[in-house]
Structures are given as structure tokens and as C-alpha cells.
Design a protein around this motif. Structure first.
Motif, mmCIF file in Angstrom:
data_model
loop_
_atom_site.group_PDB
_atom_site.id
_atom_site.type_symbol
_atom_site.label_atom_id
_atom_site.label_comp_id
_atom_site.label_asym_id
_atom_site.label_seq_id
_atom_site.Cartn_x
_atom_site.Cartn_y
_atom_site.Cartn_z
ATOM 1 N N MET A 1 40.576 56.227 37.107
ATOM 2 C CA MET A 1 40.262 55.860 38.479
ATOM 3 C C MET A 1 41.305 54.916 39.061
ATOM 4 S SD MET A 1 36.977 53.814 39.879
ATOM 5 C CE MET A 1 37.504 52.333 39.082
ATOM 6 N N CYS A 2 41.900 54.090 38.219
ATOM 7 C CA CYS A 2 42.767 53.069 38.779
ATOM 8 C C CYS A 2 44.096 53.054 38.064
ATOM 9 C CB CYS A 2 42.152 51.700 38.599
ATOM 10 S SG CYS A 2 40.427 51.710 38.969
ATOM 11 N N LEU A 32 40.435 36.383 41.013
ATOM 12 C CA LEU A 32 39.368 37.067 40.282
ATOM 13 C C LEU A 32 39.394 36.723 38.798
ATOM 14 C CD1 LEU A 32 39.670 40.620 41.923
ATOM 15 C CD2 LEU A 32 37.861 38.931 42.324
ATOM 16 N N LEU A 42 46.689 42.669 34.269
ATOM 17 C CA LEU A 42 46.482 43.974 34.894
ATOM 18 C C LEU A 42 46.385 43.748 36.399
ATOM 19 C CD1 LEU A 42 43.733 45.991 32.991
ATOM 20 C CD2 LEU A 42 46.197 46.291 32.912
ATOM 21 N N HIS A 44 45.529 45.622 39.995
ATOM 22 C CA HIS A 44 44.967 46.823 40.605
ATOM 23 C C HIS A 44 44.855 46.612 42.108
ATOM 24 C CE1 HIS A 44 42.445 50.192 41.532
ATOM 25 N NE2 HIS A 44 41.481 49.404 41.951
ATOM 26 N N CYS A 47 45.646 43.104 43.394
ATOM 27 C CA CYS A 47 44.969 41.931 42.823
ATOM 28 C C CYS A 47 45.077 41.945 41.300
ATOM 29 C CB CYS A 47 43.477 41.949 43.161
ATOM 30 S SG CYS A 47 43.110 41.406 44.812
ATOM 31 N N ILE A 49 43.278 41.798 38.054
ATOM 32 C CA ILE A 49 41.873 42.012 37.687
ATOM 33 C C ILE A 49 41.564 41.655 36.236
ATOM 34 C CG2 ILE A 49 41.361 43.780 39.444
ATOM 35 C CD1 ILE A 49 41.581 45.802 36.979
ATOM 36 N N GLN A 50 42.595 41.417 35.424
ATOM 37 C CA GLN A 50 42.341 41.063 34.024
ATOM 38 C C GLN A 50 43.628 40.528 33.419
ATOM 39 O OE1 GLN A 50 40.533 39.924 31.792
ATOM 40 N NE2 GLN A 50 39.255 41.613 31.058
ATOM 41 N N GLU C 131 33.697 49.945 40.334
ATOM 42 C CA GLU C 131 33.600 48.549 39.917
ATOM 43 C C GLU C 131 34.955 47.844 39.890
ATOM 44 O OE1 GLU C 131 31.982 51.049 38.564
ATOM 45 O OE2 GLU C 131 30.054 50.470 37.698
ATOM 46 N N THR C 132 36.026 48.588 39.617
ATOM 47 C CA THR C 132 37.348 47.970 39.516
ATOM 48 C C THR C 132 37.885 47.546 40.869
ATOM 49 O OG1 THR C 132 37.696 49.772 37.966
ATOM 50 C CG2 THR C 132 39.513 48.254 38.283
ATOM 51 N N PRO C 135 35.911 44.368 43.579
ATOM 52 C CA PRO C 135 36.284 42.950 43.613
ATOM 53 C C PRO C 135 37.503 42.664 44.488
ATOM 54 C CG PRO C 135 35.982 43.688 41.340
ATOM 55 C CD PRO C 135 35.936 44.902 42.202
ATOM 56 N N VAL C 136 38.407 43.658 44.605
ATOM 57 C CA VAL C 136 39.608 43.471 45.417
ATOM 58 C C VAL C 136 39.205 43.203 46.874
ATOM 59 C CG1 VAL C 136 41.699 44.618 46.283
ATOM 60 C CG2 VAL C 136 41.025 44.875 43.874
ATOM 61 N N THR C 138 36.574 41.714 47.849
ATOM 62 C CA THR C 138 36.043 40.347 47.992
ATOM 63 C C THR C 138 37.198 39.363 48.169
ATOM 64 O OG1 THR C 138 35.976 39.683 45.631
ATOM 65 C CG2 THR C 138 34.102 40.967 46.482
ATOM 66 N N VAL C 139 38.337 39.623 47.516
ATOM 67 C CA VAL C 139 39.508 38.753 47.693
ATOM 68 C C VAL C 139 40.047 38.903 49.112
ATOM 69 C CG1 VAL C 139 41.824 38.184 46.851
ATOM 70 C CG2 VAL C 139 40.075 38.948 45.242
ATOM 71 N N ALA C 186 37.255 47.003 32.010
ATOM 72 C CA ALA C 186 38.033 45.760 32.008
ATOM 73 C C ALA C 186 37.356 44.711 32.888
ATOM 74 C CB ALA C 186 39.453 46.035 32.505
ATOM 75 N N VAL C 187 36.637 45.181 33.890
ATOM 76 C CA VAL C 187 35.962 44.283 34.821
ATOM 77 C C VAL C 187 34.524 43.998 34.371
ATOM 78 C CG1 VAL C 187 35.003 44.232 37.164
ATOM 79 C CG2 VAL C 187 37.384 44.872 36.814
ATOM 80 N N ASN C 245 33.506 39.902 33.378
ATOM 81 C CA ASN C 245 34.278 38.792 33.924
ATOM 82 C C ASN C 245 33.358 38.014 34.874
ATOM 83 O OD1 ASN C 245 35.706 37.428 36.025
ATOM 84 N ND2 ASN C 245 37.565 38.572 35.517
ATOM 85 N N ILE C 247 33.846 35.492 36.974
ATOM 86 C CA ILE C 247 34.308 35.229 38.345
ATOM 87 C C ILE C 247 34.052 36.467 39.206
ATOM 88 C CG2 ILE C 247 36.248 34.554 39.820
ATOM 89 C CD1 ILE C 247 37.600 33.353 37.363
ATOM 90 N N ILE C 248 34.370 37.616 38.644
ATOM 91 C CA ILE C 248 34.186 38.854 39.407
ATOM 92 C C ILE C 248 32.706 39.098 39.687
ATOM 93 C CG2 ILE C 248 34.402 41.378 39.288
ATOM 94 C CD1 ILE C 248 37.135 41.014 38.053
ATOM 95 N N GLN C 251 31.731 36.912 42.535
ATOM 96 C CA GLN C 251 32.286 37.404 43.805
ATOM 97 C C GLN C 251 31.492 38.593 44.341
ATOM 98 O OE1 GLN C 251 34.514 35.060 45.144
ATOM 99 N NE2 GLN C 251 35.843 36.784 45.700
#
Lengths: 87, 333, 347
Positions: A1-2, A32, A42, A44, A47, A49-50, C131-132, C135-136, C138-139, C186-187, C245, C247-248, C251
Motif C-alpha cells: 500500500m505504501c 509522529l 521510514l 511515507h 512524514c 512514520i517509523q 492506517e499508514t 496519521p500523515v 493529522t500532521v 509499522a504503525v 506507536n 504518538i500515532i 493523533q
């Protein structure tokens, strides 16, 4: 997806990180994840993200080249950090 | 700083001054300076002709500019038929507001590249349209094909070897980096290939096919050649020359180097027993140091349709490749 | 055991037929790019699930974006993939051709500068993603608020994975194991999939995107299936932790609330979407209830394909009236769509 491959965080300034991907530098927003200079991150869609640690990356590289008999290799196998992006 | 205005396309005094000031100064040669309606040029061999239009953004980029590009593109198209490029014409379409100093730099670059490629710019034209400072160039070229030379797409034969003259994707990655504001040291590979092709011709190697790797990238070019010959082309992922920085750039944006354009690379298809020699000649030519043998041509086998292009991946899997679909935009989601 | 031995094992596997599904568009793409299917025994089948955020967007959402792009002083800003997705009548690209204002960007963050430079124009970002990507946004909103920017809107089509995976399992999709999405994990952390593994007694393997990582994940799934294990195995530990995560999570909680949302070709799946909370409604471009999926071509089988119930080649349109150049359904539009990927392989 990303699309998200790891890069090295070279600089942090004004809520943005300069992240280096094998010589390609991009600006990415932080906020984040707790990021510090020297981290591998990472990115994405602009931003971070990890993050992942370089020591871990080195460990991974060794594991990739070793022949481990345990099955399956859960928790013991991950990507080399910068030189193995998918094409 | 002087800008192009609509009057520069009027055909009157302003046009004449622009031509005198920029084009005549840089392109000065005996044929052009006659300022006739058409160039009359000598020659009695089989001629090759081609034309191409250039619309790149940005106009100037690391490793080149639209001026160098428009000469290389046309010179290389002629070379791919085994022709020796000789004459070039150029048509400029300038948008109102184009910067005259930029135009001068581009024209200087064209002149320098033409000199390097051994071609003479023999005719030209300029038009001005409304717009926002854009510069577009069309070039046409004429070359002479030596006796006995017959290089064309469908000449590939079963058993032939496929060679690429260097790293793929550099030009595309350069231009996209500029547009997307990604900093790196990638440079465009735009270059004229007449010396490389000349060396191959002189060697006496019976080259079956030459094709320059431009828009659509290596995969698109090879697929077109496979279809033209109705044979199976198989290339190996491990042998593809890709600069590591370009590879990372592609990973970052979800792009595939196989579909990224070049402006100074060619594919050569030669008989297998001549392949090592051919690749050495290319490596010893200007702009060919990273040349590599990347695959083979064979008769269609088993289930493979005629004209298949197959990539043997790192772990031994097979992936069928088609021509580029869509726009080759960065994949994000 | 090294990669070569794993590949050899998977190539010669002769046990009961196994169906594995990836639910991440980048996995779909990577599996195709690395020729992974060609390495597997015919008894191991890889299915592409609803992992491409663009492919699961219903036509009502595209239609709404088109309407917005044609309004005065309004620009729709989007990732490239969305431009060619057919709405009920036309695509965003077609709307652009008749005067719609549409801009393509690499990052949603680019909207901040656009909005600052043109304060009298409204910029609507087509906020698709899982989900990945959520969060972007929100920033983006954090920064818009901090800089006092008021001319940014989001048209959200944000979706979360568990609802869709449950829907697949509840509706008879034949799946023996999931390749869990790497960057969603990852998130969210790998534990995110524990409940699903337990409830449906299906193993999950969290995987990265290289050929080797995919081989390891597939090998791990086959082994778990053979051993009757139904748990979440994490083969992507360099970036995926067990838990989310924090923080995420904070957010997302701050800006979004779960909502019921339609996935293209599927029904409305309860709680599988995200909408801006009421406190941030002034950033919303009208995202609620864009659930109608009114396809231009009724024969398109994108829905069943996303559910793993039909293969792209089962669709009567595939490769005929539906090609990457002239897509009839979203699965053929995006480079992450399963039809697009199969088209490249078959041709």
C-alpha cells in the motif's frame, strides 16, 4: 500500500527532518515518531512514520547472509537497510 | 533581463534581431549563413531521416539541458539505423515571457553538442506563442547510411545476445528529482552516441539491431524489439546496470528503473560469438563504460507467446514485461 | 535454512492446496515485480485482497471530488493514482480536461505551501489511505492549525484493515493465511492482527517488500498452516514492533472517529472508516456517506476480485474493454491493483 523505504536522518530543523536515501535527500515532517539525527527512518507521503536503529540494521545484514536452521526464522530476519530497496 | 515578447515571432525586425543575435551567432556555418528558404546539401548515399520534439521541464538540469537533448535525440535516432548523422534542422516554439539569456545558453549548448556529434545545423525556424515562458524545440536530422549496412528492429535472431550500453534510468531520475525537489547527485546521461556506433560499425561486427533507450525505458524498447522479431527476449535482473543512487530514488517513489527513460544509452543485439567483443568496444567508447550483456534472444518456447519479454528475477522467478502502461508517475498509495 | 532452501521447499510443496492473500498494494506490486508466483508450487496460490486504497474507493467519492474540482476558487489536490479512477460518469482527469482544477502532489504536506501562497483559493486534498497514511493527515492538520491556515479541506476516504479482513472471512473467501501489510503494521504493531488470527483461526505473517522477505513470509505461513498454528508471526522486525506507536494512536484519536463506510464492490463495513471529529468539521469537504458505488460498466467484477472470489481473468472485461490504458474498474487503474498487475504478467 505504501512506498516507504528506510533512510538516514541527517538533520532535524523546524519540525522537519532531512532524510538521506543512498544519496537522495528528502524533507519529511516529524511529529509522529521520536526521531533523532542518526536514526534510520521510514518516510511515507512526506512524514516520518517509523524509525529503526542502525545497529539493528547491521545485525539484520549478518542474519541475511547466515544460514539459520531454525524454522521459521521469525523475529530474526529483516531487510538490509539501504541497499535493498525493491524495484 | 530581456524576455521574449509576441513581436519576436512577427517575422519583422524583432524576429530578425533575435535570429541574428542568438541563432546566427551560435550556429554559424556556410549553409545556414546563406539565409535561404531551404538548405541545399551535398550527398549521394542512402539517406536516413528522422524528427523529434522536445518539451522537457525543467529546461536545464544536472548533466544537460533541452539544447543538448534535442541534438542528441535526433543524432541517436539516425545512428540506430547505422547512419552517419550529418545535418540537423531546428524549430523553436517560444512562449511569451521566455528568458532570452536562458535561450542563449540553450542555443550555445546545442551548438556545442552539434560540434561534438559532428553534425551541422543547416536550417531553422522560430515562432512565438502566448504562454508562460516555455521553450520547445523540434529537430529533424539527415544522415547517410554506408553501403551494405542494414540495421533494423526485426533483424534480431535466435541465439543473439542483448547488450545495454550503460546504467538505465539516469535521465528520468534526474528530471524527476528536479521536479520533486529531491536532492541528489544523479546526472542526466544525455549524450550523442555516434562515436560508439561508429566504433561498432568499424569493427565489422554484424550488428543486427540498435535502438536507443528513451521514453518508456529499457523494458518498453526490448518489448517492442521482441514483438518486431516475434522471438523471446530474456534478460537477467542481476545483470542490469543501475546506479545505486538511481535504484534508491526509484525505491523511494515506487518507480521501476526498467521503465525509466534515458537519453544516451542504446541496446545492441549481436550474434552470440561477437558479444564479448561488442561489449568491449562499447565500454571503450565515450559514454559506454558501464555497458553490460544483459540477456539472450531465443525461439519462443513452451507456453510463451511470440514476442515475449521475460525478466529472470534475483531469486529465479520469471516476470513477463510489457511496454510502459500509463504515465510512469510516482506511486504513492 | 537459507533462502534457496525455502524457495526449493515452496516450489516442490505437494501438500493440501493453500490460498494466501496479501492485503497491501505494495505487496501486490512487489510479488509481481519479483516474479514470486513463478517460484511457488501450483498448490500455493497467492490472492490479492483489498490492499490498494485507491481501488476500494466507491464512485460517489470520485464524483464528489469532480464536483469540487469544478467549483469556483477550488482546487482538488491528489496523489497521481486517483486521477484516472472512473467515477460514475468520468474520471478526475476527464474533469480536468473540461476545466476542473486538479493538482497532483507527492505529499499531502505540499498543500500547506499551496494554501499559503493562494489564500483566496480552497485546497481540497483527496485524503485516501489506510492506517499508514491516516496519521500523515493529522500532521497536515497540526501544521495548518499552527500556521493559522484556513483554506485547506480534506475529502476523506480513510479505511482500516481489520473490518475488511473480517468481512472477507465472514463472507466465504477461501483464505488459509494472510500476508499482513508491512507498513500498516509499522504503525499499528503486529498485535493488531492477533484478534483476527484467533477468531478466524488463520495465521498472519507480517512481511517486508524485498523478494527474500516475501519468500520468508510465505514460507512461514505455509509452515504455520502445516502445523495448524493460527498466530501472527512478525518477519519484519526492523520496523514492526508488537504494539502500536503511541504518538500515532493519540493523533488519530484526536482528529478522527470510526465510521461505517463502503468499500468498492463490498457492502458498508461497520467501523471500517475514519471521519474527522466534529471539532474539526471545518476542515471537512463533505466526506460523510459517500458510499454509493455506481459503476459505469456493470459487468466489472472488481468487487469479487478484491474479495479473492474471482480472478482478474474471470472478468469478461479483462484485457478486452478494460486495460491499463482504458480502465473500467479501479483494480485496473492503480499500479497496485490486482487487475493491473495480472495484465502486466499475462501480456
Amino acid at each position: 500500500m505504501c512506498v516507504a523505504i528506510p533512510g538516514l536522518v541527517k538533520k532535524l530543523k523546524d519540525g522537519k527532518a532531512t532524510v538521506d536515501f543512498n544519496g537522495n535527500e528528502v524533507e519529511a515532517y516529524v511529529g509522529l515518531v521520536d526521531v533523532k539525527e542518526g536514526d534510520y527512518a521510514l518516510v511515507h507521503a512526506g512524514c516520518v512514520i517509523q524509525t529503526l536503529k542502525k545497529s539493528e540494521a547491521e545485525e539484520i545484514s549478518e542474519l541475511m547472509s547466515s544460514t539459520d536452521e531454525r524454522l521459521p526464522l521469525e523475529g530474526k530476519l529483516s531487510p538490509k537497510v539501504t541497499d535493498e530497496v525493491f524495484i | 533581463m530581456m524576455k521574449i515578447q509576441m513581436m519576436h515571432g512577427s517575422g519583422g525586425r524583432a524576429t530578425n534581431e533575435l535570429i541574428k543575435d542568438i541563432f546566427e551567432t551560435e550556429f554559424d556555418n556556410d549553409v545556414l549563413s546563406q539565409m535561404e528558404d531551404a538548405a541545399v546539401i551535398p550527398g549521394d548515399a542512402t539517406i536516413a531521416m528522422t524528427t523529434d520534439s522536445f518539451v522537457v521541464t525543467p529546461l536545464e538540469f544536472p548533466g544537460g539541458d533541452i539544447g543538448r537533448l534535442c541534438i542528441c535525440g535526433t543524432v541517436n535516432d539516425l545512428c540506430m539505423r547505422g547512419a552517419v548523422p550529418k545535418y540537423i534542422t531546428c524549430g523553436f516554439i517560444l512562449e511569451e515571457g521566455a528568458d532570452v539569456e536562458t535561450l542563449r545558453r540553450l542555443v550555445k549548448s546545442m551548438a556545442a553538442t552539434a560540434m561534438e556529434a559532428g553534425v551541422t545545423i543547416v536550417a531553422g525556424d522560430t515562432k512565438v506563442i502566448e504562454g508562460n515562458g516555455g521553450i520547445y524545440i523540434n529537430t529533424a536530422g539527415v544522415g547517410f547510411v554506408p553501403k551494405g549496412v542494414d540495421i533494423k528492429a526485426k533483424n534480431a535472431a535466435a541465439g543473439d545476445t542483448i547488450i545495454v550500453s550503460g546504467n538505465v534510468g539516469d535521465h528520468h531520475a534526474t528530471v524527476l528529482s528536479q521536479r520533486m525537489e529531491i536532492k541528489n547527485s544523479i546526472e542526466s546521461d544525455n549524450a550523442p552516441l555516434q562515436e560508439m556506433v561508429g566504433n561498432l560499425m568499424e569493427s565489422g561486427i554484424p550488428v543486427h539491431v540498435l535502438r536507443d533507450v528513451t521514453r518508456g525505458g529499457l523494458a518498453t524498447v526490448l518489448k517492442e524489439l521482441a514483438v518486431a522479431s516475434q522471438l523471446t527476449f530474456e534478460i537477467e535482473e542481476e545483470k542490469l546496470p543501475v546506479d545505486p543512487q538511481v535504484k534508491s530514488f526509484c525505491g523511494l517513489l515506487g518507480l521501476d528503473p526498467l521503465y525509466m527513460g534515458n537519453e544516451g544509452k542504446l541496446v545492441a543485439i549481436v550474434p552470440d560469438d561477437q558479444a564479448e567483443r561488442a561489449v568491449e568496444i562499447i565500454r571503450n567508447s565515450k559514454y559506454g563504460k558501464d555497458a553490460a550483456i544483459i540477456g539472450k534472444v531465443s525461439l519462443p518456447g513452451g507456453e510463451d507467446p511470440k514476442g515475449s519479454l521475460i525478466l529472470r528475477t534475483e531469486l529465479g522467478g520469471r516476470r513477463y514485461l510489457d511496454i510502459l502502461q500509463g504515465e510512469g508517475l510516482p506511486r504513492i498509495c | 535454512m537459507d533462502i534457496k532452501q525455502m524457495v526449493a521447499y515452496l516450489a516442490s510443496y505437494a501438500g493440501s492446496p493453500i490460498h494466501l492473500m496479501e492485503v497491501c498494494g505494495s505487496h501486490t506490486h512487489a510479488i509481481q515485480a519479483h516474479g514470486i508466483r513463478d517460484l511457488l508450487s501450483p498448490n500455493i496460490e497467492l490472492l490479492s485482497g483489498p490492499g490498494c486504497p485507491v481501488c476500494v474507493t466507491p464512485t460517489a467519492y470520485i464524483d464528489k471530488l469532480i464536483d469540487l474540482s469544478l467549483q469556483p476558487n477550488t482546487t482538488v489536490v491528489t496523489f497521481g493514482d486517483l486521477l484516472r479512477v472512473p467515477g460514475s460518469k468520468e474520471s478526475l482527469n476527464e474533469a480536468k480536461g473540461r476545466g476542473g482544477s486538479v493538482e497532483m502532489v507527492y505529499s499531502p504536506m505540499n498543500v500547506l505551501q499551496l494554501a499559503k501562497d493562494n489564500p483566496n483559493r480552497i485546497y481540497v486534498f483527496a485524503a485516501v489511505g489506510f492506517e499508514t497514511t491516516a496519521p500523515v493527515y493529522t500532521v497536515l492538520l497540526d501544521n495548518a492549525i499552527a500556521d493559522g491556515i484556513t483554506n485547506i479541506r480534506l475529502l476523506t476516504a480513510l479505511k482500516t484493515m481489520p473490518g475488511a479482513i473480517s468481512y472477507l472471512c465472514d463472507n466465504g473467501a477461501r483464505i488459509d493465511g494472510f500476508i499482513a501489510p508491512g507498513h500498516v503494521s509499522a504503525v499499528t504493531g503486529a498485535d493488531y492482527f492477533n484478534g483476527l488470527a484467533e477468531k478466524y483461526h488463520i495465521p498472519f505473517a507480517v512481511s517486508g517488500f524485498t523478494a527474500k522477505e516475501l519468500v520468508v513470509a510465505i514460507y512461514g505461513l505455509v509452515k504455520m498452516i502445516e502445523n495448524g498454528e493460527a498466530r501472527v508471526a512478525n518477519y519484519y522486525t526492523s520496523v514492526v514492533e508488537t504494539s502500536a506507536n503511541v504518538i500515532i494512536s493519540r493523533q488519530l484519536e484526536k482528529y478522527f472517529r470510526p465510521c461505517d463506510v463502503a468499500w468498492r464492490g463490498m457492502e458498508i463495513i461497520p467501523g471500517s472508516g475514519l471521519l474527522l471529529r466534529d471539532g474539526y468539521a471545518h476542515f471537512d469537504a463533505g466526506s460523510a456517506d459517500l458510499n454509493v458505488d455506481n459503476k459505469k460498466n456493470k459487468a466489472c467484477r472488481c468487487g469479487e476480485i478484491l474479495m479473492g472470489k474471482a480472478k482478474p481473468t474471470d472478468c469478461p472485461l479483462f484485457g478486452k474493454s478494460c486495460t491499463p490504458m482504458k480502465p473500467q474498474g479501479a483494480c485496473m487503474v492503480s499500479e497496485e491493483g490486482s487487475c493491473f498487475n495480472v495484465y502486466l504478467t499475462k501480456n
